[in-house]
Motif scaffolding. Structure first.
Motif, PDB file in Angstrom:
ATOM      1  N   GLY A   1       0.795  -1.227   0.000  1.00  0.00           N
ATOM      2  CA  GLY A   1       0.000   0.000   0.000  1.00  0.00           C
ATOM      3  C   GLY A   1       0.819   1.265   0.000  1.00  0.00           C
ATOM      4  O   GLY A   1       0.470   2.249  -0.656  1.00  0.00           O
ATOM      5  N   GLN A   2       1.917   1.250   0.726  1.00  0.00           N
ATOM      6  CA  GLN A   2       2.748   2.455   0.836  1.00  0.00           C
ATOM      7  C   GLN A   2       3.488   2.781  -0.460  1.00  0.00           C
ATOM      8  O   GLN A   2       3.967   3.899  -0.640  1.00  0.00           O
ATOM      9  N   PHE A   3       3.589   1.799  -1.362  1.00  0.00           N
ATOM     10  CA  PHE A   3       4.349   2.013  -2.591  1.00  0.00           C
ATOM     11  C   PHE A   3       3.466   2.317  -3.807  1.00  0.00           C
ATOM     12  O   PHE A   3       3.837   3.136  -4.646  1.00  0.00           O
ATOM     13  N   SER A   4       2.325   1.651  -3.907  1.00  0.00           N
ATOM     14  CA  SER A   4       1.501   1.799  -5.111  1.00  0.00           C
ATOM     15  C   SER A   4       0.057   2.164  -4.816  1.00  0.00           C
ATOM     16  O   SER A   4      -0.710   2.427  -5.737  1.00  0.00           O
ATOM     17  N   GLY A   5      -0.319   2.169  -3.532  1.00  0.00           N
ATOM     18  CA  GLY A   5      -1.715   2.341  -3.189  1.00  0.00           C
ATOM     19  C   GLY A   5      -2.455   1.022  -3.102  1.00  0.00           C
ATOM     20  O   GLY A   5      -3.615   0.992  -2.714  1.00  0.00           O
ATOM     21  N   ALA A   6      -1.778  -0.073  -3.477  1.00  0.00           N
ATOM     22  CA  ALA A   6      -2.339  -1.425  -3.376  1.00  0.00           C
ATOM     23  C   ALA A   6      -3.702  -1.540  -4.036  1.00  0.00           C
ATOM     24  O   ALA A   6      -4.663  -1.975  -3.427  1.00  0.00           O
ATOM     25  N   HIS A   7      -3.770  -1.148  -5.301  1.00  0.00           N
ATOM     26  CA  HIS A   7      -5.015  -1.347  -6.037  1.00  0.00           C
ATOM     27  C   HIS A   7      -5.282  -2.842  -6.199  1.00  0.00           C
ATOM     28  O   HIS A   7      -6.396  -3.298  -5.980  1.00  0.00           O
ATOM     29  N   ILE A   8      -4.276  -3.583  -6.650  1.00  0.00           N
ATOM     30  CA  ILE A   8      -4.286  -5.037  -6.883  1.00  0.00           C
ATOM     31  C   ILE A   8      -5.567  -5.519  -7.560  1.00  0.00           C
ATOM     32  O   ILE A   8      -5.972  -6.673  -7.395  1.00  0.00           O
ATOM     33  N   ASN A   9      -6.161  -4.652  -8.363  1.00  0.00           N
ATOM     34  CA  ASN A   9      -7.451  -4.940  -8.980  1.00  0.00           C
ATOM     35  C   ASN A   9      -7.714  -3.892 -10.056  1.00  0.00           C
ATOM     36  O   ASN A   9      -7.814  -2.697  -9.746  1.00  0.00           O
ATOM     37  N   PRO A  10      -7.829  -4.277 -11.330  1.00  0.00           N
ATOM     38  CA  PRO A  10      -8.094  -3.298 -12.385  1.00  0.00           C
ATOM     39  C   PRO A  10      -9.374  -2.491 -12.162  1.00  0.00           C
ATOM     40  O   PRO A  10      -9.444  -1.323 -12.573  1.00  0.00           O
ATOM     41  N   ALA A  11     -10.375  -3.083 -11.520  1.00  0.00           N
ATOM     42  CA  ALA A  11     -11.620  -2.344 -11.259  1.00  0.00           C
ATOM     43  C   ALA A  11     -11.370  -1.208 -10.279  1.00  0.00           C
ATOM     44  O   ALA A  11     -11.950  -0.123 -10.413  1.00  0.00           O
ATOM     45  N   VAL A  12     -10.514  -1.440  -9.276  1.00  0.00           N
ATOM     46  CA  VAL A  12     -10.169  -0.382  -8.327  1.00  0.00           C
ATOM     47  C   VAL A  12      -9.354   0.703  -9.029  1.00  0.00           C
ATOM     48  O   VAL A  12      -9.612   1.907  -8.847  1.00  0.00           O
ATOM     49  N   THR A  13      -8.396   0.299  -9.842  1.00  0.00           N
ATOM     50  CA  THR A  13      -7.603   1.265 -10.608  1.00  0.00           C
ATOM     51  C   THR A  13      -8.500   2.114 -11.504  1.00  0.00           C
ATOM     52  O   THR A  13      -8.372   3.345 -11.557  1.00  0.00           O
TER      53      THR A  13
END
Length: 245
Positions: free
Chosen positions: A56-68
């Motif tokens: 989370g601290q590096f990328s925001g932890a989307h880990i999901n194209p729908a969230v992105t």
């Protein structure tokens, strides 16, 4: 850590632990065999928690194209990074799925039911009804993205665009894990709640070239639903979020 590599690692961990708990429950002769739906949903919630906590601290932890997609639509993420994020998420999901295949290889060999083996990679509806299946994925992802938009913290501003980052510590990551746990318990019984295009499409691609696929078809006719359903759900969640913001 580079933000794209973080998305790759985060999604890899998500699938490794999420699909891992499915394999532990459904494959023959595992220690967790037949331990049930509660174990699967809790395991997925913990998978999300761990992935978000780490990256989370590096990328925001989307880990999901729908969230992105939802964060970009809302103005909390730069559109210029969307494609790179999705590529990283897909690659991480595929590696996670293949690792599960290697990890549980002996148990895949002992399991005769092809549908159970397929379930360790991608989702399948409990009742095949394309409209209802799509509706399930839309609603599940709507809840996910709508909540994530409220959890997101705009920490950076780049070229006038605030960049949302979800999860900077254990107490920040835990609500996201509990969110996915709750969605699984309440809304996961119809389709297996993909609510994440990479979570289903990446492992489904891996499954399509593994030798175990002969036991159950890849079912690409259904495979479009856990891709488009979450994207539609994310768009609806974002529209309502922006309207009431």
């Amino acid at each position: 850590m580079n933000e794209y590599f973080a998305e790759f690692i985060g999604t890899f961990l998500l699938i490794l632990l999420g699909n891992g708990v499915v394999a532990n429950v459904v494959l023959k002769d595992t220690k967790g065999n037949n331990s049930g739906w509660i174990v699967i949903t809790f395991g997925w919630g913990m998978a999300v928690f761990i992935a978000v906590f780490i990256v989370g601290q590096f990328s925001g932890a989307h880990i999901n194209p729908a969230v992105t997609f939802g964060l970009a639509l809302s103005g909390l993420f730069e559109w210029s990074k969307v494609i790179q994020y999705i590529i990283a998420q897909m690659a991480g999901a595929m590696l996670g799925a293949y690792t599960i295949y290697l990890f549980y290889l002996d148990h895949f060999k002992r399991t005769q039911d092809g549908e159970l083996k397929k379930a360790c990679f991608c989702t399948t509806p409990a009742i095949s009804n394309r409209f209802n299946n799509l509706f399930s994925e839309i609603i599940g992802t709507f809840v996910l993205v709508f909540a994530v938009l409220y959890m997101s913290k705009p920490l950076l501003e780049i070229d006038g665009i605030e960049s949302a980052r979800v999860g900077l510590g254990a107490l920040d990551a835990l609500p996201v894990g509990l969110l996915v746990f709750g969605i699984g318990l309440s809304l996961g019984g119809t389709t297996g709640y993909a609510i994440n295009p990479a979570r289903d499409l990446g492992p489904r691609l891996v499954y399509s070239f593994l030798p175990i696929r002969k036991n159950a078809k890849t079912d690409w006719n259904y495979g479009i639903i856990p891709v488009f359903g979450p994207l539609i759900g994310a768009a609806i969640a974002t529209a309502i979020f922006l309207y009431i913001k």
